[in-house]
Design a protein around this motif. Structure first.
Motif, PDB file in Angstrom:
ATOM      1  N   MET A  65      -8.277   3.073  -2.258  1.00 46.47           N
ATOM      2  CA  MET A  65      -8.055   1.692  -1.841  1.00 46.47           C
ATOM      3  C   MET A  65      -6.747   1.562  -1.077  1.00 46.47           C
ATOM      4  SD  MET A  65      -9.352  -0.205  -5.258  1.00 46.47           S
ATOM      5  CE  MET A  65      -9.014  -1.909  -4.964  1.00 46.47           C
ATOM      6  N   VAL A  66      -5.739   2.256  -1.564  1.00 51.54           N
ATOM      7  CA  VAL A  66      -4.437   2.179  -0.900  1.00 51.54           C
ATOM      8  C   VAL A  66      -4.522   2.765   0.512  1.00 51.54           C
ATOM      9  CG1 VAL A  66      -2.132   3.157  -0.944  1.00 51.54           C
ATOM     10  CG2 VAL A  66      -3.047   2.080  -2.977  1.00 51.54           C
ATOM     11  N   SER A  67      -5.213   3.904   0.644  1.00 49.94           N
ATOM     12  CA  SER A  67      -5.334   4.485   1.988  1.00 49.94           C
ATOM     13  C   SER A  67      -6.090   3.546   2.907  1.00 49.94           C
ATOM     14  CB  SER A  67      -6.091   5.814   1.961  1.00 49.94           C
ATOM     15  OG  SER A  67      -5.681   6.579   0.896  1.00 49.94           O
ATOM     16  N   ALA A  68      -7.156   2.922   2.357  1.00 48.04           N
ATOM     17  CA  ALA A  68      -7.922   1.985   3.185  1.00 48.04           C
ATOM     18  C   ALA A  68      -7.039   0.829   3.628  1.00 48.04           C
ATOM     19  CB  ALA A  68      -9.122   1.476   2.412  1.00 48.04           C
ATOM     20  N   GLY A  86       0.827  -1.203   0.000  1.00 47.41           N
ATOM     21  CA  GLY A  86       0.000   0.000   0.000  1.00 47.41           C
ATOM     22  C   GLY A  86       0.860   1.251   0.000  1.00 47.41           C
ATOM     23  N   HIS A  87       1.884   1.193   0.839  1.00 49.01           N
ATOM     24  CA  HIS A  87       2.751   2.355   0.971  1.00 49.01           C
ATOM     25  C   HIS A  87       3.498   2.647  -0.333  1.00 49.01           C
ATOM     26  CE1 HIS A  87       6.413   4.505   2.203  1.00 49.01           C
ATOM     27  NE2 HIS A  87       5.558   5.147   2.967  1.00 49.01           N
ATOM     28  N   ASP A  88       4.059   1.570  -0.911  1.00 46.12           N
ATOM     29  CA  ASP A  88       4.881   1.760  -2.106  1.00 46.12           C
ATOM     30  C   ASP A  88       4.046   2.124  -3.325  1.00 46.12           C
ATOM     31  OD1 ASP A  88       6.890   1.208  -0.469  1.00 46.12           O
ATOM     32  OD2 ASP A  88       7.476  -0.716  -1.357  1.00 46.12           O
ATOM     33  N   LEU A  89       2.767   1.768  -3.314  1.00 41.49           N
ATOM     34  CA  LEU A  89       1.916   2.092  -4.472  1.00 41.49           C
ATOM     35  C   LEU A  89       1.580   3.577  -4.519  1.00 41.49           C
ATOM     36  CD1 LEU A  89      -0.675  -0.785  -4.851  1.00 41.49           C
ATOM     37  CD2 LEU A  89       0.943   0.049  -6.542  1.00 41.49           C
ATOM     38  N   ARG A  90       1.705   4.229  -3.370  1.00 41.48           N
ATOM     39  CA  ARG A  90       1.261   5.630  -3.327  1.00 41.48           C
ATOM     40  C   ARG A  90       2.087   6.521  -4.259  1.00 41.48           C
ATOM     41  NH1 ARG A  90      -1.046   7.458   2.395  1.00 41.48           N
ATOM     42  NH2 ARG A  90       1.101   7.465   3.078  1.00 41.48           N
ATOM     43  N   THR A  91       3.394   6.292  -4.280  1.00 38.58           N
ATOM     44  CA  THR A  91       4.263   7.147  -5.090  1.00 38.58           C
ATOM     45  C   THR A  91       3.926   7.040  -6.584  1.00 38.58           C
ATOM     46  OG1 THR A  91       5.847   6.475  -3.441  1.00 38.58           O
ATOM     47  CG2 THR A  91       6.649   7.944  -5.143  1.00 38.58           C
ATOM     48  N   PRO A  92       3.904   5.808  -7.145  1.00 37.76           N
ATOM     49  CA  PRO A  92       3.556   5.729  -8.573  1.00 37.76           C
ATOM     50  C   PRO A  92       2.162   6.275  -8.879  1.00 37.76           C
ATOM     51  CG  PRO A  92       3.885   3.532  -7.642  1.00 37.76           C
ATOM     52  CD  PRO A  92       4.282   4.495  -6.606  1.00 37.76           C
ATOM     53  N   ILE A  93       1.227   6.132  -7.948  1.00 31.58           N
ATOM     54  CA  ILE A  93      -0.118   6.663  -8.208  1.00 31.58           C
ATOM     55  C   ILE A  93      -0.060   8.187  -8.320  1.00 31.58           C
ATOM     56  CG2 ILE A  93      -2.418   6.995  -7.236  1.00 31.58           C
ATOM     57  CD1 ILE A  93      -2.279   4.181  -6.140  1.00 31.58           C
ATOM     58  N   THR A  94       0.677   8.800  -7.411  1.00 30.85           N
ATOM     59  CA  THR A  94       0.816  10.263  -7.460  1.00 30.85           C
ATOM     60  C   THR A  94       1.464  10.692  -8.775  1.00 30.85           C
ATOM     61  OG1 THR A  94       1.273  10.038  -5.119  1.00 30.85           O
ATOM     62  CG2 THR A  94       1.561  12.220  -6.053  1.00 30.85           C
ATOM     63  N   ARG A  95       2.496   9.914  -9.178  1.00 34.65           N
ATOM     64  CA  ARG A  95       3.200  10.234 -10.420  1.00 34.65           C
ATOM     65  C   ARG A  95       2.247  10.130 -11.599  1.00 34.65           C
ATOM     66  NH1 ARG A  95       8.130   7.298  -9.013  1.00 34.65           N
ATOM     67  NH2 ARG A  95       7.185   5.579 -10.140  1.00 34.65           N
TER      68      ARG A  95
END
Ligand SMILES: Nc1ncnc2c1ncn2[C@@H]1O[C@H](COP(=O)(O)OP(=O)(O)OP(=O)(O)O)[C@@H](O)[C@H]1O
Ligand SMILES: [Mg+2]
Length: 347
Positions: free
Chosen positions: A183-186, A147-156
């Motif tokens: 979903m990632v935050s959840a 979840g944590h690592d997905l946040r960066t590419p999503i922002t990008r």
């Protein structure tokens, strides 16, 4: 002990008189028995003794009956004591398994004392508990890490999507990315919940329910009329306040979101289990999806069509929380339409 049934003397010669030297006394009669046969020839006597021994009936004897009763009682007491002693560790094991099921992170280990077999079982149980704990921790860690690592590419991706020419495509892509982000935050919140374990405290379930309903009414004033509470003024239970509040708020939120109403009824505990019914007026859940909706990220088509935002984690989190309290959540469609969510909670 045998009584002498008959004692008859006679001489084979047919002489009616009673032997030489007058009437025989007992001593001389028995002395004759010890003589060799030739010495018993006339003028000696034949002695025939018949005796009936009483049949052996030990339980008629009062001493036997007393001994029997005393031994039975003592034996019984020893058996009960032995069985109890043997069963105590089994009960401890059952309680430990129950505690582990309720709270994997904080369940105390079994004492490794007693007879060899019990110690072996306790060690095996503690090893198993440690493995389960590590497994749960690993899984939660993995989930949070992803979840944590997905946040960066999503922002990008969101930044890149802004540069897309096609307006329609851009809007859709941004909406998808927003959904992924939710979903990632959840997922992160889910992992955080699992990691922080609250202590059990005494709290008033009736007040908690009314607070959640008040909050829901504040958040959705249009539906304030459709929220109701019925039940006792106070009902103390042992629970983790934040977790339980999150679980119940999820359920009441669902009822509002998908069923436009939330009628909450709190039933007094029956055999130590309190029940909360949350009823709405929506479409309910098709019977074949009753279990599926508890799966993480599972959302039914109707809710997608309604464009109600959500990640599909609510029910799965709520059930986890309730099960960790030793309770459960049961769904049923109401005959008159709408869903009834029943929450069981040990008080
Ligand atoms: N009261 C209800 N009536 C009808 N369908 C429901 C009801 N509650 C839940 N559902 C269905 O179950 C699905 C899963 O619910 P859940 O609470 O797990 O996720 P969500 O509400 O979609 O998202 P989240 O709670 O994570 O914001 C929902 O998407 C919805 O389709
Ligand atoms: Mg929900």
């Amino acid at each position: 002990g045998g009584d002498l049934g008959g004692l008859s003397g006679g001489n084979p010669g047919g002489n009616p008189s009673v032997g030489p030297g007058g009437p025989p006394n007992a001593a001389s009669l028995f002395a004759g028995l010890l003589l060799p046969p030739e010495a018993m020839m006339p003028p000696a006597y034949w002695l025939s003794i018949s005796s009936t021994l009483p049949p052996v009936v030990p339980w008629r004897s009062p001493s036997f009956a007393t001994a029997f009763i005393v031994m039975t009682l003592l034996g019984g007491i020893m058996i009960i004591w032995a069985v109890r002693t043997l069963l105590v560790p089994v009960k401890t094991l059952a309680l430990a398994a129950e505690a582990l099921g309720r709270d994997v992170a904080n369940a105390p280990p079994l004492p490794e004392t007693g007879p060899l077999e019990i110690v072996t079982a306790a060690i095996a149980f503690n090893t198993m508990a440690a493995r389960v704990r590590r497994f749960v921790e690993d899984r939660t860690f993995l989930l949070t890490a992803i979840g944590h690592d997905l946040r960066t590419p999503i922002t990008r991706l969101k930044l890149r999507a802004e540069y897309m020419e096609d307006d329609e495509q851009r809007t859709k892509m941004l909406a998808d990315l927003d959904e992924m982000e939710a979903m990632v935050s959840a997922t992160l919140a889910f992992g955080r919940d699992a990691a922080t374990s609250e202590k059990l405290v005494r709290l008033d379930l009736a007040s908690l329910l009314r607070t959640i309903l008040d909050d829901a009414a504040d958040g959705d004033p249009a539906h304030a009329e459709a929220l109701s509470y019925a039940g006792p003024e106070h009902l103390p239970v042992r629970a983790r306040p934040l977790a339980l509040k999150r679980a119940l708020a999820n359920l009441i939120g669902n009822a509002l979101k998908y069923g436009d109403a939330a009628a909450v009824t709190l039933h007094l505990p029956v055999r130590g289990i309190a029940r909360i019914d949350i009823e709405d007026q929506g479409p309910g859940v098709p019977p074949e999806h009753m279990e599926r909706v508890f799966e993480p990220f599972r959302r039914l088509e109707i809710s997608r069509n309604r464009e109600t935002g959500g990640s599909g984690l609510g029910l799965s989190i709520a059930r986890n929380i309730l099960r960790a309290h030793g309770g459960d959540i049961i769904l049923a469609n109401r005959p008159g339409g709408g869903l009834r969510v029943s929450v069981n909670l040990p008080v």
